[in-house]
Every structure is written in structure tokens, then in C-alpha cells.
Scaffold this motif. Structure first.
Motif, PDB file in Angstrom:
ATOM      1  N   UNK A 198       0.782  -1.390   0.003  1.00 25.24           N
ATOM      2  CA  UNK A 198      -0.077   0.023  -0.038  1.00 25.24           C
ATOM      3  C   UNK A 198       0.830   1.312  -0.060  1.00 25.24           C
ATOM      4  N   UNK A 199       0.312   2.149  -0.611  1.00 26.30           N
ATOM      5  CA  UNK A 199       1.059   3.671  -0.740  1.00 26.30           C
ATOM      6  C   UNK A 199      -0.095   4.559  -0.664  1.00 26.30           C
ATOM      7  N   UNK A 200      -0.025   5.725   0.112  1.00 24.82           N
ATOM      8  CA  UNK A 200      -0.838   6.427   0.437  1.00 24.82           C
ATOM      9  C   UNK A 200      -0.618   7.792  -0.591  1.00 24.82           C
ATOM     10  N   UNK A 201       0.529   7.627  -1.587  1.00 25.01           N
ATOM     11  CA  UNK A 201       0.741   8.865  -2.266  1.00 25.01           C
ATOM     12  C   UNK A 201       1.842   8.373  -3.491  1.00 25.01           C
ATOM     13  N   UNK A 202       2.019   9.227  -4.284  1.00 28.78           N
ATOM     14  CA  UNK A 202       2.949   9.101  -5.413  1.00 28.78           C
ATOM     15  C   UNK A 202       4.389   8.778  -5.078  1.00 28.78           C
ATOM     16  N   UNK A 203       4.820   9.582  -4.071  1.00 31.38           N
ATOM     17  CA  UNK A 203       6.293   9.131  -3.691  1.00 31.38           C
ATOM     18  C   UNK A 203       6.551   8.042  -2.955  1.00 31.38           C
ATOM     19  N   UNK A 204       5.755   7.554  -2.094  1.00 32.87           N
ATOM     20  CA  UNK A 204       5.571   6.439  -1.257  1.00 32.87           C
ATOM     21  C   UNK A 204       5.503   5.332  -2.156  1.00 32.87           C
ATOM     22  N   UNK A 205       4.816   5.267  -3.092  1.00 31.96           N
ATOM     23  CA  UNK A 205       4.587   4.200  -4.195  1.00 31.96           C
ATOM     24  C   UNK A 205       5.819   3.901  -4.951  1.00 31.96           C
ATOM     25  N   UNK A 206       6.498   5.123  -5.332  1.00 30.32           N
ATOM     26  CA  UNK A 206       7.731   4.988  -6.289  1.00 30.32           C
ATOM     27  C   UNK A 206       8.909   4.526  -5.269  1.00 30.32           C
ATOM     28  N   UNK A 207       8.732   4.784  -4.025  1.00 29.04           N
ATOM     29  CA  UNK A 207       9.685   4.184  -3.063  1.00 29.04           C
ATOM     30  C   UNK A 207       9.593   2.681  -3.072  1.00 29.04           C
ATOM     31  N   UNK A 208       8.159   2.140  -2.921  1.00 29.80           N
ATOM     32  CA  UNK A 208       8.147   0.813  -2.778  1.00 29.80           C
ATOM     33  C   UNK A 208       8.563   0.121  -4.039  1.00 29.80           C
ATOM     34  N   UNK A 209       8.394   0.626  -5.314  1.00 32.73           N
ATOM     35  CA  UNK A 209       8.593   0.158  -6.565  1.00 32.73           C
ATOM     36  C   UNK A 209       9.999   0.087  -6.484  1.00 32.73           C
ATOM     37  N   UNK A 210      10.705   1.067  -6.061  1.00 34.26           N
ATOM     38  CA  UNK A 210      12.221   1.186  -6.512  1.00 34.26           C
ATOM     39  C   UNK A 210      13.043  -0.019  -5.607  1.00 34.26           C
ATOM     40  N   UNK A 211      12.358  -0.438  -4.512  1.00 37.95           N
ATOM     41  CA  UNK A 211      12.938  -1.482  -3.759  1.00 37.95           C
ATOM     42  C   UNK A 211      12.699  -2.898  -4.203  1.00 37.95           C
ATOM     43  N   UNK A 212      11.998  -2.947  -5.012  1.00 34.68           N
ATOM     44  CA  UNK A 212      11.709  -4.334  -5.592  1.00 34.68           C
ATOM     45  C   UNK A 212      12.927  -4.795  -6.533  1.00 34.68           C
ATOM     46  N   UNK A 213      13.405  -6.108  -6.154  1.00 31.76           N
ATOM     47  CA  UNK A 213      14.830  -6.355  -7.103  1.00 31.76           C
ATOM     48  C   UNK A 213      14.408  -7.713  -7.378  1.00 31.76           C
ATOM     49  N   UNK A 214      13.779  -8.467  -6.931  1.00 31.73           N
ATOM     50  CA  UNK A 214      13.567  -9.905  -7.347  1.00 31.73           C
ATOM     51  C   UNK A 214      12.379  -9.936  -8.282  1.00 31.73           C
ATOM     52  N   UNK A 215      12.162 -10.976  -9.043  1.00 35.74           N
ATOM     53  CA  UNK A 215      11.048 -11.352  -9.788  1.00 35.74           C
ATOM     54  C   UNK A 215       9.874 -11.363  -9.016  1.00 35.74           C
ATOM     55  N   UNK A 216      10.089 -12.261  -7.771  1.00 31.09           N
ATOM     56  CA  UNK A 216       8.981 -12.678  -6.713  1.00 31.09           C
ATOM     57  C   UNK A 216       8.453 -11.486  -6.212  1.00 31.09           C
ATOM     58  N   UNK A 217       9.248 -10.404  -5.948  1.00 31.14           N
ATOM     59  CA  UNK A 217       8.761  -9.162  -5.413  1.00 31.14           C
ATOM     60  C   UNK A 217       8.264  -8.231  -6.252  1.00 31.14           C
ATOM     61  N   UNK A 218       8.219  -8.369  -7.532  1.00 30.77           N
ATOM     62  CA  UNK A 218       7.848  -7.420  -8.478  1.00 30.77           C
ATOM     63  C   UNK A 218       6.077  -7.317  -8.463  1.00 30.77           C
ATOM     64  N   UNK A 219       5.849  -5.916  -8.627  1.00 29.14           N
ATOM     65  CA  UNK A 219       4.269  -5.676  -8.590  1.00 29.14           C
ATOM     66  C   UNK A 219       3.864  -6.143  -9.940  1.00 29.14           C
ATOM     67  N   UNK A 220       2.709  -6.655  -9.847  1.00 30.14           N
ATOM     68  CA  UNK A 220       2.063  -7.094 -11.246  1.00 30.14           C
ATOM     69  C   UNK A 220       0.940  -6.477 -11.581  1.00 30.14           C
ATOM     70  N   UNK A 221       0.216  -5.732 -10.387  1.00 31.17           N
ATOM     71  CA  UNK A 221      -0.853  -4.938 -10.806  1.00 31.17           C
ATOM     72  C   UNK A 221      -0.887  -3.688 -10.079  1.00 31.17           C
ATOM     73  N   UNK A 222      -1.145  -2.557 -10.508  1.00 27.46           N
ATOM     74  CA  UNK A 222      -1.389  -1.220  -9.652  1.00 27.46           C
ATOM     75  C   UNK A 222      -2.708  -0.800  -9.595  1.00 27.46           C
ATOM     76  N   UNK A 223      -3.315  -0.712  -8.417  1.00 28.91           N
ATOM     77  CA  UNK A 223      -4.897  -0.079  -8.372  1.00 28.91           C
ATOM     78  C   UNK A 223      -4.571   1.300  -8.059  1.00 28.91           C
ATOM     79  N   UNK A 224      -4.809   2.345  -8.812  1.00 27.27           N
ATOM     80  CA  UNK A 224      -4.562   3.666  -8.622  1.00 27.27           C
ATOM     81  C   UNK A 224      -5.497   4.514  -8.720  1.00 27.27           C
ATOM     82  N   UNK A 225      -5.409   5.348  -7.621  1.00 24.99           N
ATOM     83  CA  UNK A 225      -6.505   6.464  -7.493  1.00 24.99           C
ATOM     84  C   UNK A 225      -6.163   7.341  -8.541  1.00 24.99           C
TER      85      UNK A 225
END
Length: 75
Positions: free
Chosen positions: A30-57
Motif C-alpha cells: 500500500x501507498x498513500x501517495x506518489x512518492x511512497x509508491x515509487x519508493x516501494x517500486x524502487x525497492x523491488x529487486x527480485x522477480x518474486x517481489x515485482x508488482x504485477x498490478x497497480x490499483x491507482x486512485x
């Protein structure tokens, strides 16, 4: 199941969506805003961690959802 990122500024909406998705077996971040979302996405390193779907307000307090989509497409 899949890894899903919810980008939503209203906490009660995020929590409800998370509840439904987790019950169906998904891993939810979960992210409450843009910067938090991009911080989460930037920390994903392995294939298993990768986000497959984003639900975006599209109407976040800190950013325009369409601009977030443009940034996601360019990265």
C-alpha cells in the motif's frame, strides 16, 4: 497469486481493498501517495517481489494519477 500495489490516499479505502485482495490470496502493498509508491517500486529487486498490478486512485492529494501513469510508463 499476484503482487498488487494499491495507491490510494484514503486509508479506509486502501484497507478495504487490501482485505478483499488478501482473502483471495494476493500479496498487497500500500501507498498513500506518489512518492511512497515509487519508493516501494524502487525497492523491488527480485522477480518474486515485482508488482504485477497497480490499483491507482487518479485523484490523489499529492499527485495527479495520470502523471503517475506517465512516470510508470517511462520507467
Amino acid at each position: 497469486m499476484g503482487n498488487i500495489l494499491i495507491i490510494e490516499d484514503e486509508e479506509h479505502v486502501r484497507k478495504l481493498m487490501e482485505l478483499v485482495l488478501v482473502r483471495q490470496g494476493h500479496v498487497v502493498k500500500q501507498a498513500s501517495g506518489a512518492e511512497e509508491a515509487f519508493a516501494i517500486l524502487s525497492k523491488e529487486k527480485t522477480f518474486e517481489e515485482k508488482t504485477e498490478l497497480i490499483l491507482l486512485d487518479l485523484r490523489l492529494e499529492d499527485a495527479d494519477g495520470l502523471k503517475i501513469l506517465e512516470r510508470l510508463k517511462s520507467s
